[in-house]
Write a protein that holds these residues in place. Structure first.
Motif, short mmCIF file in Angstrom:
data_model
loop_
_atom_site.label_atom_id
_atom_site.label_comp_id
_atom_site.label_asym_id
_atom_site.label_seq_id
_atom_site.Cartn_x
_atom_site.Cartn_y
_atom_site.Cartn_z
N ASP A 1 -2.09 -15.77 -39.13
CA ASP A 1 -1.85 -17.10 -38.56
C ASP A 1 -0.95 -17.96 -39.44
O ASP A 1 -0.87 -17.77 -40.65
CB ASP A 1 -3.19 -17.83 -38.38
N ASP A 2 -0.31 -18.91 -38.81
CA ASP A 2 0.36 -20.06 -39.44
C ASP A 2 1.82 -19.86 -39.89
O ASP A 2 2.48 -20.83 -40.20
CB ASP A 2 -0.44 -20.65 -40.62
N HIS B 1 0.21 -20.49 -31.37
CA HIS B 1 -0.93 -21.01 -32.15
C HIS B 1 -0.98 -22.54 -31.97
O HIS B 1 -1.47 -23.23 -32.84
CB HIS B 1 -0.71 -20.62 -33.62
N HIS C 1 -0.88 -27.06 -34.49
CA HIS C 1 -2.15 -26.59 -35.07
C HIS C 1 -3.29 -27.58 -34.78
O HIS C 1 -4.02 -28.01 -35.68
CB HIS C 1 -2.02 -26.36 -36.58
N HIS D 1 -5.15 -14.77 -43.05
CA HIS D 1 -4.06 -15.72 -43.32
C HIS D 1 -3.40 -15.22 -44.60
O HIS D 1 -4.12 -14.89 -45.56
CB HIS D 1 -4.59 -17.12 -43.63
ZN LIG Z 1 -4.11 -21.47 -38.11
#
Ligand SMILES: [Zn+2]
Length: 254
Positions: A11-12, A95, A99, A208
């Motif tokens: 993620d991210d 996503h 966020h 992550h």
């Molecule tokens: Zn995230």
């Protein structure tokens, strides 16, 4: 006989993904990267409690002299240009734009955060984005309609699956394991050794990139590498993105 699929989910869209991508390529594995289209280049610090990132600090309020209070690691997002290069050959999925916690959004805001992120990422990366991960893992119930409208086919939560089967409800899909789990390797081994009968099997490992920088017993780069190596040694396992696993599963590839 059923087939076995393994996918990493990150993620991210972080700077640590550079190292992740190079290790994935070394072992010939696929992955899905869940990005926020309105946050490219954003920089914060993530404080660690145990093996988990718990406290986020904006870069402009981060005081390196007080770093010892909580061990902080960088949570720096890639620029759009670098993301376009780095994720080539991997799956990019949504996503939300910013966020957001989808449980706390108004209906209008929720739809906007999902639809626009899917639209922007699809434009940037040049294909229709069909995957999604819920920020903080929450909001599946409230977001179903917006996800369907945006053409999303699977959406990942942070619940843990009870078995290795493909999810009954792809729009509230559990992960199989978070890499920080003490049982991650053990669980992976039982998947790798499983002999599928009729049904296809699926293992979704969640992480992550910044968590590998924690450098704790259960959250470090060496463990990431060990997991990749183990998967790569099993030639009966298709190591791909989540989207590819779903596609092959649905098409009944044998
Ligand atoms: Zn995230």
């Amino acid at each position: 006989m059923g087939r076995k699929y393994f996918a990493w989910s990150f993620d991210d869209g972080l700077e640590q993904d550079r190292k992740i991508v190079s290790i994935l390529k070394e072992y010939g594995l696929g992955a899905t990267f869940h990005l926020n289209s309105s946050m490219f280049g954003d920089k914060t610090y993530e404080g660690r409690i145990g093996n988990l990132g718990m406290t986020e600090k904006p870069a402009d309020s981060f005081d390196p002299a007080r770093r010892h209070l909580l061990p902080y690691v960088e949570h720096f997002r890639l620029s759009k240009e670098e993301a376009m290069q780095l994720y080539e050959g991997f799956e990019v999925a949504s996503h939300t734009c910013h966020h957001v916690n989808l449980m706390k959004c108004s209906e209008e805001e929720r739809e906007k955060e999902i639809t626009e992120d899917v639209k922007d990422l699809s434009e940037i990366f040049g294909y229709q984005v069909t995957g999604f991960a819920f920020p903080y893992g929450v909001g599946a119930k409230q977001s179903r309609e917006a996800l369907q409208k945006a053409g999303i086919q699977y959406a990942r939560t942070i619940q843990t699956a009870k078995d290795f089967l493909f999810p009954e409800d792809p729009l509230a899909m559990p992960m199989t394991c978070w890499h920080v789990s003490k049982k991650a390797i053990e669980k992976l081994d039982s998947f790798l050794l499983a002999k599928p009968q009729e049904e296809d099997l699926f293992f979704l490992m969640f992480a992550h990139g910044y968590e590998f920088d924690f450098n704790t017993k259960e959250s470090n780069w060496d463990k990431f590498r060990r997991i990749c190596e183990r998967v790569s040694l099993h030639k009966d396992v298709t190591a791909c993105s989540i989207g590819e696993a779903f596609r092959m599963h649905e098409e009944g590839v044998r």
